[in-house]
Design a protein around this motif. Structure first.
Motif, PDB file in Angstrom:
ATOM      1  N   UNK A   1      31.467  55.398  40.718  1.00 49.70           N
ATOM      2  CA  UNK A   1      31.614  53.984  40.361  1.00 49.70           C
ATOM      3  C   UNK A   1      30.381  53.228  40.843  1.00 49.70           C
ATOM      4  N   UNK A   2      29.932  52.252  40.067  1.00 50.59           N
ATOM      5  CA  UNK A   2      28.770  51.462  40.460  1.00 50.59           C
ATOM      6  C   UNK A   2      29.201  50.011  40.602  1.00 50.59           C
ATOM      7  N   UNK A   3      29.069  49.477  41.819  1.00 46.29           N
ATOM      8  CA  UNK A   3      29.525  48.109  42.068  1.00 46.29           C
ATOM      9  C   UNK A   3      28.727  47.094  41.279  1.00 46.29           C
ATOM     10  N   UNK A   4      27.417  47.310  41.202  1.00 50.06           N
ATOM     11  CA  UNK A   4      26.544  46.314  40.595  1.00 50.06           C
ATOM     12  C   UNK A   4      26.910  46.053  39.143  1.00 50.06           C
ATOM     13  N   UNK A   5      27.156  47.127  38.391  1.00 47.07           N
ATOM     14  CA  UNK A   5      27.485  46.957  36.969  1.00 47.07           C
ATOM     15  C   UNK A   5      28.993  46.936  36.756  1.00 47.07           C
ATOM     16  N   UNK A   6      29.765  47.176  37.799  1.00 45.09           N
ATOM     17  CA  UNK A   6      31.225  47.310  37.694  1.00 45.09           C
ATOM     18  C   UNK A   6      31.585  48.331  36.625  1.00 45.09           C
ATOM     19  N   UNK A   7      30.793  49.373  36.544  1.00 45.59           N
ATOM     20  CA  UNK A   7      31.019  50.422  35.547  1.00 45.59           C
ATOM     21  C   UNK A   7      31.150  51.782  36.229  1.00 45.59           C
ATOM     22  N   UNK A   8      31.785  52.688  35.490  1.00 44.99           N
ATOM     23  CA  UNK A   8      31.788  54.084  35.916  1.00 44.99           C
ATOM     24  C   UNK A   8      30.466  54.658  35.426  1.00 44.99           C
ATOM     25  N   UNK A   9      29.672  55.186  36.335  1.00 46.41           N
ATOM     26  CA  UNK A   9      28.316  55.560  35.965  1.00 46.41           C
ATOM     27  C   UNK A   9      28.115  57.069  35.960  1.00 46.41           C
ATOM     28  N   UNK A  10      27.552  57.538  34.846  1.00 45.02           N
ATOM     29  CA  UNK A  10      27.225  58.962  34.739  1.00 45.02           C
ATOM     30  C   UNK A  10      25.771  59.129  35.169  1.00 45.02           C
ATOM     31  N   UNK A  11      25.545  60.045  36.090  1.00 52.48           N
ATOM     32  CA  UNK A  11      24.188  60.323  36.551  1.00 52.48           C
ATOM     33  C   UNK A  11      23.865  61.758  36.146  1.00 52.48           C
ATOM     34  N   UNK A  12      22.723  61.953  35.499  1.00 54.34           N
ATOM     35  CA  UNK A  12      22.412  63.299  35.015  1.00 54.34           C
ATOM     36  C   UNK A  12      20.921  63.577  35.120  1.00 54.34           C
ATOM     37  N   UNK A  13      20.600  64.862  35.221  1.00 49.40           N
ATOM     38  CA  UNK A  13      19.193  65.256  35.257  1.00 49.40           C
ATOM     39  C   UNK A  13      19.042  66.672  34.715  1.00 49.40           C
ATOM     40  N   UNK A  14      17.876  66.913  34.095  1.00 47.60           N
ATOM     41  CA  UNK A  14      17.590  68.282  33.655  1.00 47.60           C
ATOM     42  C   UNK A  14      16.992  69.094  34.792  1.00 47.60           C
ATOM     43  N   UNK A  15      16.708  68.438  35.924  1.00 46.17           N
ATOM     44  CA  UNK A  15      16.145  69.144  37.072  1.00 46.17           C
ATOM     45  C   UNK A  15      17.196  69.336  38.162  1.00 46.17           C
TER      46      UNK A  15
END
Ligand code: GDP
Ligand code: MN
Length: 385
Positions: free
Chosen positions: A113-127
């Motif tokens: 969860x991200x407080x700033x955007x009040x959204x559930x945030x997906x974090x991804x990387x190819x590394x």
């Protein structure tokens, strides 16, 4: 509440997030049995609530029977020190034994969860993989974030944003979409504060598998998840925090050396701020609560004193429902029982403050009186400096 990798993977399987086959054991003989059943090679993985196990020697691949024994022997019972355990490390009581998987590519995927955007945030990387912290530091643009409004939930365009963002190859998109959707549903259904897969791998034969699993579930929602409550491992609890919970105290262990006891969470936060402002670091957060009695104060005081880091104590009480005389009695009781040898600064105002001060003054304890908050913080910071 955090759960172990093997437990998170049970939930992953329930939500059709693919994981390698495996079993968990607390003995070398048990590990051998599981390996024999799975077939070699296997991965033997320490089960502790901390990341960075691979680098600390807590994850080993074994291609022969001898290597299985050696790996189990080495990991079970070891004190595993990783970036996340602190220097004291954690003793490994259980290992997960998994069928070895051929890795083509390691990806990173997490949901928070991200407080700033009040959204559930997906974090991804190819590394993805063991150096994700370094990626975050040196090439942060290789880590993408996609916010999902919890009201609309995850949509096709979110999935595409993630997949294009990590330059996923086209033939893998269908499978990846399913994994991400399922993981999102798991995150929401289980009231998670974090789900992380690092690495999420593309296998040699082009399928997507969660090789690692981390989950943190909001403790306030545990009453809705009896299956998760059963996963609680008391071994992983901070011993002082567990003790505090028994007494109904809100205590959180921190890194500094100023122990502090405060009534009310807001005042406790403010007290930690002024301790820092005075140039010192709090050793704990302790809110004894508005309705504390002398016994709770005594228990709180003992908890602070049981922490070897503590070099000085600040008691900051605004007597409202908790009266100053009750607080004073608790402090005196505790100090006498534990043979107090640390300097204590007291700042106390409010209901029955005169009576409270009298009790402290007549106790024979060497307490340092503070006139106000700034004075209290300055005095205690001077003591521990
Ligand atoms: P962490 O270090 O605590 O995050 O533990 P991980 O579960 O992520 O394991 C660390 C690393 O071990 C992974 O990044 C993989 O590179 C490697 N690893 C773990 N399991 C396997 C496996 O079954 N096969 C192969 N080839 N490597 C594995
Ligand atoms: Mn990992």
């Amino acid at each position: 509440m955090k759960i172990h990798e093997y437990q998170a993977k049970e939930l992953f399987r329930k939500y059709n997030v693919p994981t390698p086959e495996g079993g968990v054991s607390d003995s070398v003989a048990g590990v051998k049995d599981i390996a024999a059943e799975l077939g070699l090679p296997v991965a033997v993985k320490a089960q502790i609530h901390a990341g960075g196990r691979g680098k600390g020697g807590g994850v080993k691949l074994a291609g022969t029977d001898d290597e299985v024994t050696t790996a189990a022997d080495a990991i079970l019972g070891m004190t595993l020190v990783t970036k996340q355990t602190g220097p004291e490390g954690r003793v490994v009581k259980k290992v997960l034994v998994e069928k070895g998987v051929g890795i083509q590519k390691e990806l990173y995927l997490s949901i928070i969860p991200d407080r700033e955007t009040a959204c559930i945030t997906i974090v991804a990387s190819q590394d993805g993989g063991m150096d994700i912290e370094e990626v975050a530091e040196k090439s942060p643009e290789r880590i993408i974030k996609v916010p999902v409004n919890p009201v609309t939930g995850i949509q096709g365009y979110h999935l595409r944003q993630v997949m294009f963002g990590i330059e996923l190859e086209k033939p893998l998109m269908k499978e990846f979409s399913a994994v991400l959707r399922n993981l999102y549903n798991l995150f929401v259904d289980y009231d998670c504060s974090m789900v992380e897969i690092n690495p999420l791998i593309v296998t040699d034969d082009n399928s997507i598998v969660a090789l690692d699993a981390k989950m943190d579930i909001d403790s306030n929602a545990l009453f809705r998840h009896p299956d998760v409550m059963e996963m609680h491992d008391p071994n992983e609890d901070d011993p002082t925090e567990a003790e505090a919970a028994k007494f109904g105290l809100n205590y959180i262990n921190l890194d500094g050396n100023v122990g502090n006891m405060v009534n009310g969470a807001g005042l406790a936060m403010a007290t930690m701020d002024i301790i820092k402002q005075a140039g010192a670091e709090p050793a704990n957060f302790l809110d004894v609560g508005g309705g504390a009695n002398a016994e709770m104060v005594e228990n709180g005081f003992r908890l602070i004193l049981s922490d070897p880091k503590v070099k000085g104590i600040l008691i900051n009480i605004f007597g409202g429902i908790l009266r100053c005389d009750v607080l004073a009695q608790g402090v005196v009781q505790a100090a006498k029982k534990v043979k107090l040898s640390l300097p204590v600064v007291v700042r106390m105002e409010g209901t029955n403050v005169e009576e409270g001060r009298r009790i402290l003054a007549e106790s024979g304890l060497e307490l340092i009186n503070a006139t106000d908050l700034a004075d209290a913080a300055g005095k205690v910071a001077g003591i521990v400096a």
